[in-house]
Design an enzyme around this catalytic site. Structure first.
Site, mmCIF file in Angstrom:
data_model
loop_
_atom_site.group_PDB
_atom_site.id
_atom_site.type_symbol
_atom_site.label_atom_id
_atom_site.label_comp_id
_atom_site.label_asym_id
_atom_site.label_seq_id
_atom_site.Cartn_x
_atom_site.Cartn_y
_atom_site.Cartn_z
ATOM 1 N N GLY A 67 0.796 -1.224 0.000
ATOM 2 C CA GLY A 67 0.000 0.000 0.000
ATOM 3 C C GLY A 67 0.829 1.275 0.000
ATOM 4 N N ARG A 112 -2.919 8.550 3.317
ATOM 5 C CA ARG A 112 -3.198 9.386 4.488
ATOM 6 C C ARG A 112 -1.930 9.801 5.230
ATOM 7 N NH1 ARG A 112 -7.274 5.930 7.822
ATOM 8 N NH2 ARG A 112 -6.861 7.588 9.354
ATOM 9 N N THR A 122 -6.826 -7.227 -0.943
ATOM 10 C CA THR A 122 -5.947 -8.105 -0.163
ATOM 11 C C THR A 122 -5.867 -9.509 -0.739
ATOM 12 O OG1 THR A 122 -7.852 -8.479 1.293
ATOM 13 C CG2 THR A 122 -6.214 -6.860 2.003
ATOM 14 N N TYR A 145 40.282 11.999 10.794
ATOM 15 C CA TYR A 145 39.847 12.156 9.411
ATOM 16 C C TYR A 145 40.704 13.195 8.709
ATOM 17 C CZ TYR A 145 36.510 12.850 5.521
ATOM 18 O OH TYR A 145 35.920 12.938 4.297
#
Length: 451
Positions: A11, A15, A81, A369
């Site tokens: 799905g 909403r 479904t 680094y």
């Protein structure tokens, strides 16, 4: 009895008002799909098939991140479904065991409930999971006769008498895989929505002389998530349950409502967790540790007797041995802190190892680094690192060595040596007063010109 799972995750979730597929919205640091997969894993399934649709690539990637062995099937059009479950038939071709249909947006089905469904399947051909709804609303209704499930009626198709039923359908169904797919092939879309309802298999099964039943679970387990508001409710429900479980397991939470758990947080007995602690994914804390207020932990392991915080951050790869001390405003990332070692104040320890009983002074930074590559810092046992030391990796400090405060260490330090890497201090007599007067005069001149 062998069992496979079919997890529906096709799905879009309109909403949610999101570009992200609905089942990838997170609860407690993991997509709700992962929660559903974890629930099903309690049955030790032979196969798991996730049926994708909207955002199929992203959904499949999330499923495979959780378990590379998961199979996927694609539902190109969302036609109900029943149609979604039918897409899993190829992935389960030749499989003779049972199949249980779960939903990626219904993440809280419990292990106990799933085992009860399996037990009921031993007595019936088809088993449906239902719940007594406080407000039945638009749920499908389960029409029972004793322990026999006669049919499931969708709200759109129900008359007033059927709508008065409060025993509602969760959508979770168990049957043997061959029976399940055979029943689905008989389903039509002759209904108000024009969809192929999985629920129609109950009536078909009954017409064929097969037995069907429904077992009940707590309504909270069947919480479906279709909106941001429901997502927030699901998060709150998860956190409330996680806090209650922690307290029951012998964890001290001094302000439970302020502690945030991830879906996989593991805390040992007699751990103390102070207010406003956040556990991200991948955290294990052993027994007797103490996590102080306002600390944030993710992807780390904290051993017995360690103290973390307040205001500490443990990032992925942080490994704290027993009785370590990580203090306020300290960040640890991809680093091993040895037994009894202390990093008490305002420091960053990244891509490093710190030996047992070493003390890292305030303001210490492992400079790991170089703009392109990460480099490691190795600090031996019983080392004293002076405050405000910059350790420029790759660099190694030998056992029982020491650095002077304010040093920039760019070369290895031998065992037992003191390293001082500062620029020489120069004092200029009277220069401070002269400089101050010059600055005051300049400021006054600027103010006069501006006025």
């Amino acid at each position: 009895m062998s069992i496979s799972l079919i997890v529906l995750a096709a799905g879009q979730g309109t909403r949610m008002k999101s570009d992200l597929p609905k089942v990838l919205h997170q609860i407690a640091g993991a997509p709700m799909l992962v929660h559903a997969l974890q629930a099903g894993s309690a049955l030790s399934p032979d196969r798991t098939v996730v049926v994708t649709g909207h955002g199929s690539e992203a959904v499949a990637a999330a499923a495979h991140d959780h378990d590379p062995d998961i199979l996927t099937a694609h539902q190109a059009t969302q036609d109900g479904t029943g149609h979604a479950v039918a897409q899993a038939e190829t992935a389960l071709a030749g499989y003779e065991g049972d199949a249980i249909v779960l939903y990626g947006d219904t993440p809280f089905i419990s292990e106990d409930t799933l085992h009860r469904m399996v037990a009921a399947r031993a007595q019936h051909d088809v088993v449906v999971l239902g719940f007594e709804a406080a407000d039945p609303g638009r749920y499908g209704r389960l029409v029972m006769s004793g322990d026999t499930l006669e049919k499931i009626v969708e709200f759109k198709d129900a008359d007033e008498a059927t709508r008065a039923i409060t025993f509602c359908n969760s959508g979770v169904i168990a049957a043997s895989a061959p029976v399940l797919f055979d029943l689905i092939r008989a389903v039509t879309n002759d209904n108000a929505a024009g969809e192929y309802y999985l629920t129609d298999i109950i009536g078909i099964a009954r017409d064929r002389g097969l037995s069907a039943t429904a077992i009940a679970c707590d309504e909270a387990e069947t919480m479906g998530i279709n909106s941001r508001a429901e997502l927030a409710l699901a998060e709150a429900a998860f956190q409330a349950r996680a806090r209650a479980t922690a307290l029951d397991d012998g964890i001290t939470l001094t302000a439970p409502e302020t502690v945030h758990f991830a879906y996989d947080t593991v805390l040992g007995r007699d751990t103390i967790v102070e207010p406003n602690v956040v556990f991200g994914p991948g955290v294990t804390v052993e027994s007797g540790a103490h996590i102080k207020a306002f600390s944030h932990l993710e992807g780390c392991h904290v051993s017995r007797g360690a103290i973390v915080g307040p205001y500490a951050r443990l990032r992925p790869g942080a490994e704290l041995a027993e009785d370590t001390r990580i203090g306020n405003f300290v960040e640890v990332k991809n680093a091993l802190i040895g037994g009894g070692a202390k990093v008490n104040h305002l420091s960053y320890i990244g891509d490093a190892s710190v030996g047992e009983a070493s003390n890292i002074g305030a303001g210490t930074i492992t400079c790991n680094y170089d703009g392109v590559m990460k480099h490691r810092t190795e600090i031996g046992a019983r080392v004293f690192v002076g405050s405000n030391t910059m350790l420029v990796a790759p660099v190694k400090l030998g056992d029982e060595s020491m650095t002077g405060s304010g040093s920039v260490i760019t070369s290895d330090v031998p065992d037992g040596a003191l390293a001082i890497g500062r620029s020489p201090q120069a004092n200029k007599p009277g220069m401070a007063r002269k400089l101050l007067e010059m600055l005051k005069s300049k400021k006054a001149k600027q103010a006069k010109e501006a006025g």
